[in-house]
Scaffold this motif. Sequence first.
Motif, PDB file in Angstrom:
ATOM      1  N   ARG A   1      -6.448  -3.698  -0.319  1.00 36.56           N
ATOM      2  CA  ARG A   1      -7.451  -2.953   0.444  1.00 36.56           C
ATOM      3  C   ARG A   1      -8.708  -3.796   0.663  1.00 36.56           C
ATOM      4  O   ARG A   1      -9.268  -3.823   1.749  1.00 36.56           O
ATOM      5  CB  ARG A   1      -7.827  -1.654  -0.285  1.00 36.56           C
TER       6      ARG A   1
ATOM      7  N   LYS B   1      -2.966  -2.865  -5.255  1.00 36.30           N
ATOM      8  CA  LYS B   1      -3.307  -2.101  -4.041  1.00 36.30           C
ATOM      9  C   LYS B   1      -4.789  -2.251  -3.719  1.00 36.30           C
ATOM     10  O   LYS B   1      -5.176  -2.387  -2.554  1.00 36.30           O
ATOM     11  CB  LYS B   1      -2.941  -0.619  -4.219  1.00 36.30           C
ATOM     12  N   ASN B   2      -5.620  -2.201  -4.744  1.00 37.05           N
ATOM     13  CA  ASN B   2      -7.060  -2.377  -4.509  1.00 37.05           C
ATOM     14  C   ASN B   2      -7.369  -3.768  -3.969  1.00 37.05           C
ATOM     15  O   ASN B   2      -8.251  -3.929  -3.117  1.00 37.05           O
ATOM     16  CB  ASN B   2      -7.841  -2.136  -5.808  1.00 37.05           C
TER      17      ASN B   2
ATOM     18  N   ARG C   1     -10.126  -4.930   4.231  1.00 40.68           N
ATOM     19  CA  ARG C   1     -11.507  -4.589   4.623  1.00 40.68           C
ATOM     20  C   ARG C   1     -12.271  -5.830   5.049  1.00 40.68           C
ATOM     21  O   ARG C   1     -12.957  -5.847   6.065  1.00 40.68           O
ATOM     22  CB  ARG C   1     -12.239  -3.941   3.431  1.00 40.68           C
TER      23      ARG C   1
ATOM     24  N   LEU D   1       0.824  -1.216   0.000  1.00 41.08           N
ATOM     25  CA  LEU D   1       0.000   0.000   0.000  1.00 41.08           C
ATOM     26  C   LEU D   1       0.855   1.263   0.000  1.00 41.08           C
ATOM     27  O   LEU D   1       0.458   2.285  -0.562  1.00 41.08           O
ATOM     28  CB  LEU D   1      -0.949   0.000   1.211  1.00 41.08           C
TER      29      LEU D   1
END
Lengths: 135, 288
Positions: A123, A119-120, A127, A88
């Motif tokens: 994430r 990166k997504n 999450r 990240l």
Amino acid sequence: MDRKDRVARLVDHVGNPRHKGVLDGAQVVMPGGSPECGGSVTVYLRGDGNGRIEGLSWTGQGDTISMGATSMILERVLGEDLTMDEVLAFDYDVLLQEIGHDIIGNRTRHATLGLSTLKNAVRKYLRERLRLGGV
Amino acid sequence: MEQEIQQKGYAHPEALVTTGWVAEHLNDTENVRIVESDEDVLLYDISHVPNAVKVDWVEDLNDPLVRDYLDPERFASLMADKGITPDTTVVFYGDKNNWWATYALWVFRLFGHDNVRVMDGGRVKWEAENRPMTQDVPSFARAEYPVPTRDDAKIRAFKEDVDRHLQARGPMVDVRSPGEYSGELLHMPDYPQEGAMRGGHIPGAANVPWARAVREDGTFKSADELREIYEGEAGLGQGDDVIAYCRIGERSSHTWFVLNYLLGYDNVRNYDGSWTEWGNLVRAPIER
């Protein structure tokens, strides 16, 4: 490395892509990009629950910059055993400079497609882990 | 005229040349300039047709600041750099079924450079035929190219033109994929800047994805086959005043080429603002 060598490196990554293929047991499957413009990739990610990457791969199709850069960044992440936090924090400009602005020109988006999708994916993993009560 | 092209029955067969013709004219650099224009900007570096120069739609043809094409001074300078004079026959070829080659050709036409051709089949056909490729970048003496006048009116449509066209119920062709046309696809994930606030199409536009004009080997379909698609299916007719659009005007330049040169439609304009403009306009009418 001069321009010719850096182009050759991208071409090598396209011809012999690193870590390309569907990852069995992926916890995150993250698409990115546009098949009509530059390219599209899907990043497959599995974490170890402690912020480290346990499995990572990609599939996709597109131009030499987007596919070569995606292969390069995954090779680096896995080769250097980067953690999810390090992914990240990875500076897009480091990747751009490694490929070379003289090659990329205004096609920054193509060069960062793989990294931004990765990166997504991280994430999304974080999450979902947070939601389930773990990292 | 080449028989292979002639047989396909086009209105302007002179707009196409075969790979064989290009192979025979590789060294006719006094009169002919071969121009590669690709989506994949590194393909030229990897290899290209001998004596071909590269024109990149992003770096060379777009204005770096304003959403527009280069100005006449820059066009003249670009031509001079590539050793192109106003009399040079420019033959375009590229990847993706000549998608970007026709886009570059369309931009050349804005500046009145009408002596233009497309290599039928593009890069993929040249490679499939194992024709020579090189990494050598040719060097040509700087040419004299007077600063031209850019005339957008005949082949380029702006938003106001589309408004008028819409009111007059003029025919339009949306050349995007069916998913984009129906509004299911606004943009791909993570790239909202490439998309639009609303999905769908301009009311009344027919949907003919651009690549339907091309055969598997990359060459254009025959005039009869094209007529079946654009007239039989999409309802266009000879003499129609047509506006074509896509997302930013690149795919629709391919359709513009097909309608204008291959089927002989004299009044075809490319709306390069396309969906990235229309789909973001407040109160612009949209159909799904």
